[in-house]
Design an enzyme around this catalytic site. Structure first.
Site, mmCIF file in Angstrom:
data_model
loop_
_atom_site.group_PDB
_atom_site.id
_atom_site.type_symbol
_atom_site.label_atom_id
_atom_site.label_comp_id
_atom_site.label_asym_id
_atom_site.label_seq_id
_atom_site.Cartn_x
_atom_site.Cartn_y
_atom_site.Cartn_z
ATOM 1 N N ILE A 1 20.162 -100.838 -55.096
ATOM 2 C CA ILE A 1 18.892 -101.282 -55.683
ATOM 3 C C ILE A 1 17.701 -100.880 -54.827
ATOM 4 C CG2 ILE A 1 20.002 -103.202 -56.875
ATOM 5 C CD1 ILE A 1 18.901 -105.054 -54.689
ATOM 6 N N CYS B 1 30.872 -102.443 -58.791
ATOM 7 C CA CYS B 1 30.119 -101.958 -57.631
ATOM 8 C C CYS B 1 30.335 -102.979 -56.528
ATOM 9 C CB CYS B 1 28.658 -101.739 -57.976
ATOM 10 S SG CYS B 1 27.848 -103.138 -58.793
ATOM 11 N N SER B 2 29.271 -103.511 -55.954
ATOM 12 C CA SER B 2 29.456 -104.541 -54.920
ATOM 13 C C SER B 2 29.601 -105.913 -55.561
ATOM 14 C CB SER B 2 28.270 -104.520 -53.941
ATOM 15 O OG SER B 2 28.221 -103.287 -53.252
ATOM 16 N N ASP C 1 24.660 -105.045 -61.211
ATOM 17 C CA ASP C 1 23.587 -104.047 -61.302
ATOM 18 C C ASP C 1 24.126 -102.721 -61.834
ATOM 19 O OD1 ASP C 1 21.315 -105.568 -60.352
ATOM 20 O OD2 ASP C 1 22.264 -105.551 -58.388
ATOM 21 N N ARG C 2 24.669 -101.898 -60.941
ATOM 22 C CA ARG C 2 25.212 -100.613 -61.372
ATOM 23 C C ARG C 2 26.374 -100.787 -62.347
ATOM 24 N NH1 ARG C 2 25.524 -98.659 -55.192
ATOM 25 N NH2 ARG C 2 25.767 -100.912 -55.008
#
EC number: 3.1.3.95
Length: 858
Positions: A358, A443-444, A448-449
């Protein structure tokens, strides 16, 4: 009351250059510098009459500013700080200027800046500095307002922005003050379950929240089921209350598996193929630890169930798509995270997409915004790009500056990030569509992604998501329900438990920290930020968690719309309006960081609904509204979209990126608008044609009816003529018959029938009036005088007796009296309607007789 007049003037070279191809070099000398700002000195007054008409419902003016100049376009007007937006109204037209009007929630940062003029200018020292306020928006614009010196207007506006742009409490936002109004929101949890019903291939729908309390979690098909294990958000606070999981994985196993994933965001189904059963699943990173050797049997079993056919125990290929660069995934191992090992997950393959985090996206957007402001036509320094750096030699700037601008666009990295997200999403869609494989994306943290990739791949695979209703279902499912932190990413107050906590703002000291675009030196003039010792006066009101992740995803959707113009029901205009509504926080749909927080804040019931607002806009014009894609053809692309890599080269999104910096060049949708206008005119012409054809049909029907009536009248007239001829013929026969009796017959049109008998007294003469009767009830009796009168004169008895026919009548008449002689018309033969002289005589036979023939025979 008239608004105060303020005048902001720049040097003449600007206008000279715009109006002349060969400007005077002496006039161009100061083209890169700022002249003094001249103002008409007017004391502040009340808000002008009629300004309230420009305000929205429950919008209130907090601070007014008069005689303010929008430096970008050199327009003077009134600047109002309301509880919802900065509202800039033109001084001359009293219309809202869109560039200078921005919602408070859309403001990323703002600062006081000073413009110092070169010392060579022949102006008093007090006029060498102008008071400016710079406002930077999340929607790609940088605005600069100029204020009159020796007033506190800029200070008042700045303080109002400090108080209102980032409120400490969520309920201080305008959307809570306005309330739902006419844009009422339905239960988002019900809408999510209805989307689950569609994905599972069921037909029943949930219509109310009451149905959720019965047994909504019994929904299932042969592969998947809806689980209510997270109904009170106790297992995972950032996941929705209902989840789609493998059918033969129990809730207890799900509860065990969630502890192995970051923030308990375990693998769940986001989209499933209706035919093959292949799925797109999502999760967060596994907690494999620093030594990368931690495992979870429950997690491995759950992941394996994502790629198995539970009816035949056939396993399909499983791809685990890690959205991060490989080095980032390894680095996360130091904090307990990391990535899966293909040896621990049956028939799996690990793929890294290399999409940055981000922070990289935020920095890239800042560079892109500065690039657009520097090379745009409405730059925040008041100088268009072709007037900068001696650009008068060519309309777009000199060759060296234009070449540098191309490389600067590449340096922003924004288009590279867009391409990475598009390529990763297309790869996921291809694996599901072409190989019938399942893909687990993370993702983490998985919000988000992961959300970008999962939702974009679903958009490529499922034509339903490319409609307006489907797009809403997609956004609500993958972005809202699965906990994309909108409050953190947009810099808004967040909700934690029952308390409302303000967003942590990383305040930057104003001195020496100047945004990129205003630092450009223009022929000796410069922008500097105002130092301020007050901690609350810092101007970088963004946290370290702010990032344009959702805006980037909408940008990706616009790229697909450009590649496949026939595949989407919605248009680029809809995407712009939709994104503006999200960033403005005017509605409650995108507040907070999760479904749980929105339920706790009461936003779904207390605020208006964005979807209802957009639907209301479309309802005003129907299918001709600009939100509808004019070229949409659902038959042309009724299956998955699988773009090849070469087609995924992105471009700047003109309708969004260029609308403020290059407004005249941002009309890439003008062709569609023209087609829409022509289609509307064609539709109107078709309606007019249909109306004319209908009128012509009515006229034709009327003519046919009149023709039929005329023919009927002609037939009646012909019948009347035949009857008249027959009557004339009968009259002639009667006349000849009566004349054969020695009577004199006279026809007249007086309406009377006169009978005159020669040699008889006048008292025995009789007058007959033919007047048949026809009553009103239609029984065949009505009064009507005959048009034909007959006058009959009969000679005396002695004259009649000399007639041979009269003598025959006397000898044969059974009613002959003793005295002898014919007593006609007083005799009984008249009353008995004798065949000889009565009305029922055979006139045809009569007509054939000679006057000496015998009628009765021997």
């Amino acid at each position: 009351m008239a608004a105060p007049k303020s005048r902001y003037s720049r040097s003449p070279p600007s206008s000279d250059y715009r109006n002349n191809n060969n400007p005077d070099p002496e006039k161009m000398e100061g083209a890169g510098s700022w002249d003094a700002i001249e103002w008409t000195k007017v004391e502040p007054v009340c808000i002008p009459y009629g300004m309230s008409d420009l305000l929205l419902e429950a919008e209130q003016v907090i601070v007014p500013g008069y005689g303010v100049v929008l430096v970008n376009t050199d327009e003077a007007g009134t600047l109002l700080v309301t509880n919802f937006r900065l509202l800039f109204v033109s001084e001359g037209t009293r219309n809202i200027i869109p560039l200078g009007t921005i919602p408070l929630a859309t403001i990323e940062k703002f600062s006081k800046i000073a413009m110092k003029l070169p010392s060579t200018t022949r102006l008093p020292d007090k006029s060498r500095s102008s008071r400016l306020l710079q406002v930077i928006g999340k929607d790609m614009r940088i605005i600069v307002f100029g204020f009159r010196p020796k007033t506190k207007q800029r200070h008042n506006v700045f303080d109002a922005l400090l108080r209102c742009t980032r409120p400490s409490r969520l309920r201080d936002l305008y959307t809570f003050m306005c309330g739902p109004s006419k844009y009422n929101n339905s239960n988002p949890k019900v809408r999510l379950l209805n989307e689950y019903v569609r994905l599972l291939g069921k037909s029943s729908n949930f219509t109310s929240s009451g149905m959720l309390e019965d047994d909504p979690f019994s929904l299932s098909n042969e592969w998947w089921r809806v689980s209510g294990i997270n109904y009170n958000y106790s297992m995972c606070p950032t996941y929705p209350s209902s989840l789609i999981v493998p059918k033969f994985i129990s809730d207890e196993e799900i509860r065990q598996a969630c502890t192995f994933r970051a923030r308990c965001r375990l693998p769940v189904v986001s989209w499933c193929h209706p035919g093959t059963g292949a799925v797109i699943a999502r999760s967060s990173q596994p907690l494999i630890g620093l030594m990368m050797n931690s495992r979870s049997n429950a997690d491995e079993k759950l992941v394996a169930a994502l790629c198995s056919d539970n009816t035949e125990y056939i396993f399909r290929k499983l791809y685990i798509a890690d959205a991060r660069p490989r080095k980032n995934a390894i680095a996360n191992g130091a904090m307990g995270g990391g990535s899966e090992s293909s040896s621990n997950y049956f028939q799996s393959e690990i793929v890294f997409f290399g999409i940055d985090n981000i922070h990289a996206m935020r920095d890239s957007l800042v560079r892109l915004r500065d690039y657009l402001d520097t090379h745009g036509a409405t730059s925040s320094d008041g100088m268009s790009s072709f007037l900068r750096d001696g650009g008068w030699t060519w309309g777009g700037g000199n060759l060296s500056s234009m070449s540098a601008s191309v490389s600067t666009l590449g340096d922003t990295g924004w288009l590279i990030h867009i391409q990475n997200v598009l390529a990763g999403s297309a790869w996921i869609a291809a694996r599901v569509a072409l190989e019938s494989s399942s893909v687990l994306v993370h993702c983490s943290d998985g919000w988000d992604r992961t959300t970008q990739l999962v939702s974009l791949a679903s958009l490529l695979l499922d034509p339903y998501y490319r409609t307006l209703t489907g797009f809403q279902a997609l956004v609500e499912k993958d972005w809202l329900a699965f906990g994309h932190p909108f409050s953190d990413r947009m810099g808004m107050p967040a909700v934690l438990g029952d308390d409302v906590v303000p967003l942590e703002l990383s305040r930057q000291v104003s001195t020496g920290n100047v945004p990129g675009s205003p630092m450009r030196n223009l022929s000796g003039s410069s922008f500097t930020s105002q130092p301020n010792n007050n901690n609350n006066a810092s101007h970088a009101q963004t946290s370290n968690n702010y990032s344009p992740i959702f805006m980037q995803w909408v940008d990706c959707v616009s790229q697909l719309l450009r590649i496949y113009p026939f595949a989407f029901e919605f248009s680029a205009v809809f995407l712009v309006d939709f994104l503006d509504c999200v960033q403005s926080c005017r509605f409650g749909n995108f507040l907070c960081n999760s479904e749980k927080e929105r339920q706790q804040s009461g936003a779904p019931d207390a605020c208006g609904c964005l979807w209802a607002y957009l639907a209301g806009l479309r309802a005003s014009e129907g299918s001709s509204h600009s939100h509808y894609n004019f070229f949409y053809d659902p038959v042309k692309h009724d299956g998955p979209l699988l773009p090849p890599a070469a087609s995924l080269a992105p471009t700047l999104w003109p309708q969004f990126h260029l609308r403020w910096a290059c407004p005249t060049e941002a009309q890439s949708g003008e062709v569609e608008a023209q087609c829409r206008t022509m289609s509307k005119k064609l539709s109107e012409m078709q309606k007019a044609t249909e109306a004319a054809e209908k009128k012509a049909k009515d006229i034709t029907a009327t003519i046919e009816s009149l023709t039929t009536e005329l023919q009927r009248e002609k037939h009646l007239s012909s019948s009347a003529m035949d009857l008249a001829k027959s009557a004339c013929k009968e009259s002639a026969s009667i006349k000849r018959a009566i004349q054969s009796l020695g009577c004199k017959v006279q026809f007249s049109s007086s309406g009377d029938c006169n009978l005159e008998i020669g040699g008889t007294p006048p008292e025995i003469q009789q007058k007959f009036v033919s007047s048949p009767n026809r009553n009103s009830d239609g029984n065949g009796q009505w009064e009507e005088k005959s048009d034909l009168s007959v006058s009959i004169s009969i000679t005396a008895g002695d004259a009649v007796s000399s007639n041979p026919i009269s003598r025959a009548c006397e000898s044969l008449c059974p009613l002959n009296t003793r005295e002898g002689g014919c007593k006609w018309p007083d005799a009984g033969c008249v009353q008995l309607e004798s065949q000889f002289v009565g009305l029922k005589a055979n006139f045809d036979a009569f007509d054939q007789l000679s006057i000496y023939d015998c009628y009765f025979g021997s």
